[in-house]
Design an enzyme around this catalytic site. Structure first.
Site, PDB file in Angstrom:
ATOM      1  N   CYS A  91      -5.680 -10.632  -2.521  1.00 52.64           N
ATOM      2  CA  CYS A  91      -5.834  -9.670  -3.617  1.00 52.64           C
ATOM      3  C   CYS A  91      -6.463 -10.314  -4.849  1.00 52.64           C
ATOM      4  CB  CYS A  91      -4.499  -9.024  -3.956  1.00 52.64           C
ATOM      5  SG  CYS A  91      -3.188 -10.207  -4.229  1.00 52.64           S
TER       6      CYS A  91
ATOM      7  N   GLU B 118       1.432  -3.599  -6.425  1.00 56.46           N
ATOM      8  CA  GLU B 118       0.524  -4.744  -6.512  1.00 56.46           C
ATOM      9  C   GLU B 118      -0.710  -4.356  -5.728  1.00 56.46           C
ATOM     10  OE1 GLU B 118      -1.498  -7.627  -5.859  1.00 56.46           O
ATOM     11  OE2 GLU B 118       0.084  -8.869  -4.973  1.00 56.46           O
TER      12      GLU B 118
ATOM     13  N   THR C 242      -5.509   0.181  -4.023  1.00 59.84           N
ATOM     14  CA  THR C 242      -5.266   1.009  -5.200  1.00 59.84           C
ATOM     15  C   THR C 242      -5.176   2.482  -4.809  1.00 59.84           C
ATOM     16  OG1 THR C 242      -6.235  -0.618  -6.675  1.00 59.84           O
ATOM     17  CG2 THR C 242      -6.204   1.648  -7.474  1.00 59.84           C
TER      18      THR C 242
ATOM     19  N   LYS D 211       8.504  -1.422   5.527  1.00 67.81           N
ATOM     20  CA  LYS D 211       7.479  -1.129   6.533  1.00 67.81           C
ATOM     21  C   LYS D 211       6.383  -2.179   6.461  1.00 67.81           C
ATOM     22  CE  LYS D 211       3.787   1.517   6.583  1.00 67.81           C
ATOM     23  NZ  LYS D 211       2.956   0.606   7.392  1.00 67.81           N
TER      24      LYS D 211
ATOM     25  N   GLU E 229     -13.756  -3.637  -4.608  1.00 69.35           N
ATOM     26  CA  GLU E 229     -13.097  -4.696  -3.849  1.00 69.35           C
ATOM     27  C   GLU E 229     -13.624  -4.686  -2.410  1.00 69.35           C
ATOM     28  OE1 GLU E 229      -8.794  -4.370  -2.778  1.00 69.35           O
ATOM     29  OE2 GLU E 229      -8.678  -6.361  -3.663  1.00 69.35           O
TER      30      GLU E 229
END
Ligand code: TXE
Length: 502
Positions: free
Chosen positions: A302, A268, A247, A192, A402
């Site tokens: 990332c 990841e 996350t 996906k 982040e």
């Protein structure tokens, strides 16, 4: 099903750009079972590019069935590695033959500058396919010495149906990192793409049959996370899932695995990578690398170096150079297809709002806006100025969370011990970068930092044959290089009696 096609006449690309807009299941493009669609937006203008079919759990079920059948009849270890490798190489060659068009489609869908798309993402994707094509006939088990009456050996077998869910920041690169090692090792795939950036994945789907893959081996289903994504994560016949994204969603994937069939999970996830610039660094170089680290792809990487620790003796010099670089990029912001554009928009209105929210929080927390800090003055699109916050302190949200935007938080430090402590004071552990001309310090500090990748006197670069992955809450498992092979195979130990009678 429908097609997206448009003519481009730009300084860097001239010609048609097109892809199918259906779901690619069992070797065919089809409409979604429930008929839903997703709007795909050009982030440089905010305008609708096209609509693509939106998969739901019904489509996921159909794709998984097709994949299972393909695995049983025409893939897995039934197809010798050398043939799997040939198909992957053919796919790589087809991609290469159309690489400018792929690059242009990626620019349209993500807003990233042509130089990053064509020079960065496309090349890395291509190398990844070629690299894993080479691995397909090199998947070896071991024979293990036990005793003379027994032959023991291991087989590295595929899992079968693998589910893969990817984000929007490096769309085609993420497709390549996911499907190339999975197919090389004999798995079948239900992937996906992100609902925000499905176009290059769909374009690649259009090459799968020509590359020779039997129907059902590769299935590509755009769809929303909570519907199509969740259906993949909890599907009882998917044996392994590979996810790249936030996350928060990574936790949901693992939970869904635990609650369904304990599928093997590799993740990841996010990062808050520290960049540490010591007084004994080559400062001019460190400035350039730090800028690349946080402003490339508008910070939507990332491993972006979003926490920049600068030793006090060079703080002012660094900040002058760093702000000059950021302002220079700000002047080269705009149309991804204009030559010389260095800074594009963020990917969506949602991402724009999220990043601006972080900028506002940093201002409210008392961080000094050194450069930028506003929406870019362009009249349309999701453009944010390259932004530097100075004098940040560890407790600020801008240092903890982040942002995934072109926003650097700079923190002053005094000693090596202190900065290692501060750099590791995070739940993330994806990347880190150390700038120093002292080799002992470089090794000492990169060893001490809790991260899956350490760069010394460089930043954020990825190589198709070097592993990538996270420590702590940044992930589980490794992608790329030989390490990814392990995450797509399960080991069977075989004991053969060669003479023991009982
Ligand atoms: O990510 P999501 P979003 C970070 C970054 C960004 C934030 C949010 O900080 O600001 O995440 O971005 C699918 N079950 N990263 O919301 O939700 C979704 O459809 C199954 C870092 O876009 O993680 C998409 O395909 N799947 C990152 C993929 O997950 C679900 C890259 C990623 O989306 C799902 C992207 C669900 N319940 C964002 N919900 C990195 N580390 O590179 C969503 N998805």
């Amino acid at each position: 099903t429908g097609m997206f096609a448009t003519e481009l006449d730009t300084p860097v690309y001239r010609g048609t750009v097109s892809c199918n807009t259906g779901l690619f299941i069992n070797g065919k493009f089809v409409e979604a079972a429930e008929g839903g669609t997703i709007d795909v937006i050009n982030p440089a203008t905010g305008q609708l590019l096209t609509k693509v079919s939106a998969a739901t759990s019904k489509d996921v079920d159909i794709a998984v069935e097709a994949a299972r059948k393909a695995y049983k009849t025409s893939w897995g270890l039934k197809v010798p590695g050398v043939q799997r490798g040939e198909m992957l190489m053919k796919l790589a060659n087809l991609l290469e033959a159309n690489i400018d068009e792929f690059a242009a489609l990626e620019c349209l869908n993500t807003g990233k500058p042509w130089s990053e798309s064509r020079g960065g993402d496309m090349n890395l994707s291509l190398k990844t396919f070629k690299y894993y094509a080479g691995w397909a006939d090199k998947i070896h088990g071991k024979t293990i010495e036990t005793n003379e009456q027994k032959l023991a050996y291991t087989r590295h077998e595929p899992y079968g149906v693998v589910g893969q869910i990817i984000p929007w920041n490096l769309p085609l690169t993420m497709v390549s990192w996911k499907i190339a090692p999975a197919l090389a090792t004999g798995n079948v795939v239900v992937l996906k793409p992100s609902e925000i950036t499905p176009l290059t994945a769909l374009k690649l789907a259009g090459l799968i049959n020509e590359a020779g893959f039997p129907p059902g081996v590769v299935n590509i289903l755009p769809g929303l996370g909570p519907t199509a994504g969740a259906a993949i994560a909890s599907h009882p016949h998917i044996r392994k899932i590979a996810f790249t994204g936030s996350t928060i969603t990574g936790r949901k994937i693992q939970e869904a695995s635990a609650k369904s069939n304990l599928k093997v999970v590799t993740l990841e996830l996010g990062g808050k990578s520290p960049n540490i610039i010591f007084e004994d660094a080559d400062i001019e170089q460190a400035i350039k690398w730090a800028a690349i680290g946080i402003f490339s792809n508008s910070g939507q990487i990332c491993v972006a170096g979003s926490r920049i620790f600068v030793q006090e003796g060079i703080y002012d010099t660094f900040m002058q150079g760093f702000s000059r670089t950021a302002k220079g990029m700000s002047m080269k912001t705009g149309d991804p297809f204009a030559s010389g554009t260095m800074h594009g928009p963020v990917v969506s209105q949602t991402q724009f709002d999220r990043v601006m929210g972080y900028i506002d929080s940093a201002k409210a927390d008392g961080a000094e806006v050194f450069v930028g800090g506003e929406r870019h003055s362009l009249s349309e699109g999701f453009f944010i100025e390259p932004t530097i916050f100075a004098d940040c302190t560890p407790a600020m949200k801008i240092v903890q969370e982040e942002v995934f935007g072109p926003v650097a938080a700079v923190i002053k430090f005094r000693t090596e011990e202190e900065v290692i402590e501060m750099a590791n004071d995070t739940n993330y552990g994806l990347g880190c970068a150390v700038f120093t001309e002292n080799v002992s310090r470089a090794i000492r500090v990169s060893n001490a930092l809790e991260a899956g990748t350490a760069w010394v006197n460089c930043n954020i670069s990825a190589e198709h044959n070097v592993p990538v992955g996270g420590y702590k809450e940044s992930g589980i498992g490794r992608e790329m290089g030989e390490y990814a092979i392990d995450t797509y195979t399960q080991v069977k130990a075989v004991h053969i009696n060669v003479g023991l009678k009982i």
